[in-house]
Write an enzyme that holds these catalytic residues in place. Structure first.
Site, mmCIF file in Angstrom:
data_model
loop_
_atom_site.group_PDB
_atom_site.id
_atom_site.type_symbol
_atom_site.label_atom_id
_atom_site.label_comp_id
_atom_site.label_asym_id
_atom_site.label_seq_id
_atom_site.Cartn_x
_atom_site.Cartn_y
_atom_site.Cartn_z
ATOM 1 N N LEU A 123 0.830 -1.213 0.000
ATOM 2 C CA LEU A 123 0.000 0.000 0.000
ATOM 3 C C LEU A 123 0.860 1.257 0.000
ATOM 4 C CD1 LEU A 123 -2.631 -1.025 2.692
ATOM 5 C CD2 LEU A 123 -3.127 -0.513 0.291
ATOM 6 N N GLU A 164 1.883 6.459 6.686
ATOM 7 C CA GLU A 164 3.266 6.581 6.199
ATOM 8 C C GLU A 164 3.913 7.877 6.669
ATOM 9 O OE1 GLU A 164 4.511 3.968 5.203
ATOM 10 O OE2 GLU A 164 2.745 2.859 4.537
HETATM 11 N N1 ARG Z 1 1.731 -1.578 4.800
HETATM 12 C C1 ARG Z 1 1.963 -0.192 4.999
HETATM 13 C C2 ARG Z 1 3.077 0.068 6.031
HETATM 14 O O1 ARG Z 1 3.450 -0.766 6.790
HETATM 15 C C3 ARG Z 1 0.725 0.632 5.247
HETATM 16 C C4 ARG Z 1 -0.486 0.083 5.902
HETATM 17 C C5 ARG Z 1 -1.601 1.128 5.850
HETATM 18 N N2 ARG Z 1 -2.871 0.672 6.340
HETATM 19 C C6 ARG Z 1 -4.072 1.205 5.968
HETATM 20 N N3 ARG Z 1 -5.195 0.795 6.507
HETATM 21 N N4 ARG Z 1 -4.165 2.131 5.080
HETATM 22 O O2 ARG Z 1 3.656 1.138 6.142
HETATM 23 ZN ZN ZN Z 2 3.785 1.018 8.524
#
Ligand code: ARG
Ligand code: ZN
Ligand code: CA
Length: 254
Positions: A123, A164
């Site tokens: 993502l 992020e």
């Molecule tokens: N996988 C990503 C990270 O660890 C982002 C996860 C974002 N989650 C969401 N529900 N938008 O940085």
């Molecule tokens: Zn994260």
């Protein structure tokens, strides 16, 4: 910092298919989300379970699209680059013109946000403060960016970018990045000790690591819940982000 910290943002749209060349409306929708989430004015803040409401923080951080390019000329704060690459990964290729992306604007003065196709269910990802200058910033999947256009459920409320930027401002995952163990820490005092990440949207309470009766703070932006399940930063997370903006990232708001 006193008052409100306002962070200039440059959004680099790197597109392969025309669909990925997201609209200005979609970009604006993401900025709106950031300005609500970091000020705790998001309308879904009521999702925070009652025992946790005292932890909710207004971080006093706001974001705006840059109005000048690095040379000081008027600029809308969005760059658009067509690429031959079908998708990018965690390897920072999107951050360099030489590898099918586009070079960062000076990372001490701008928060660089690259928006593109990402492969492998990624993502987004972020660089923590103190890393190499040329790759500093965050990368977000176009369909996890903003609330309209290509944004797709359950990641269509702009929370990937909120999460992020949390990392970019020195926040760790709330479960302490120790798999599902109870020894990892996010180095934030007011978040409950938590086993592993929460996915989807759990029912309250979700107890782990003997953190009952209230359990995990799964409504936190630094967990892994769906976008509709993450709605708050805590007071101590806010303090930690402020410390970052007052030291390593101070030039950003100077
Ligand atoms: N996988 C990503 C990270 O660890 C982002 C996860 C974002 N989650 C969401 N529900 N938008 O940085
Ligand atoms: Zn994260
Ligand atoms: Ca843990």
């Amino acid at each position: 910092f006193a008052g409100i910290a306002r962070i200039p943002v440059v959004v680099h749209v790197v597109w392969n298919t025309a669909t990925q060349n997201i609209s200005q409306t979609q970009i604006d929708s993401q900025l709106d989300v950031l300005n609500r989430d970091f000020r705790a004015t998001n309308t879904d803040i009521g999702f925070v379970p009652a025992p946790f409401t005292g932890l909710v923080a207004d971080s006093r951080i706001e974001f705006y699209l840059a109005t000048e390019d690095p040379g000081g000329n008027p600029h809308p704060g969005v760059t658009r680059t067509q690429t031959t690459r079908a998708g990018f990964s965690h390897d920072d290729a999107v951050k360099r013109t030489s590898t099918g992306g586009i070079d960062a604007w000076p990372t001490d003065r701008y928060l660089n946000v690259w928006v593109c196709q990402l492969s492998g269910n990624l993502l987004g990802y972020a660089q923590f403060p103190g890393g190499p200058a040329d790759t500093d910033g965050v990368v977000i999947l176009h369909s996890g960016f903003g609330t309209t256009g290509t944004a797709a459920a359950p990641f269509d409320l702009g929370r990937t970018t909120t999460h992020e930027i949390g990392h970019y401002l020195n926040l760790f995952h709330i479960w302490g990045d120790d798999g599902s163990g109870c020894s990892g820490s996010d180095e934030v005092a007011d978040t409950p000790n938590q086993g592993g990440p929460n996915l989807g949207v759990p029912a309250f309470p979700h107890v782990s690591c003997s953190n009952g009766p209230n359990g995990d703070l799964f409504v936190n932006y630094m967990d892994y819940t769906d976008d509709r399940g993450m709605v708050m930063f805590t007071n101590d997370q806010s303090t930690r982000m402020a410390a970052c903006l007052e030291t390593v990232r101070a030039p950003l708001i100077a």
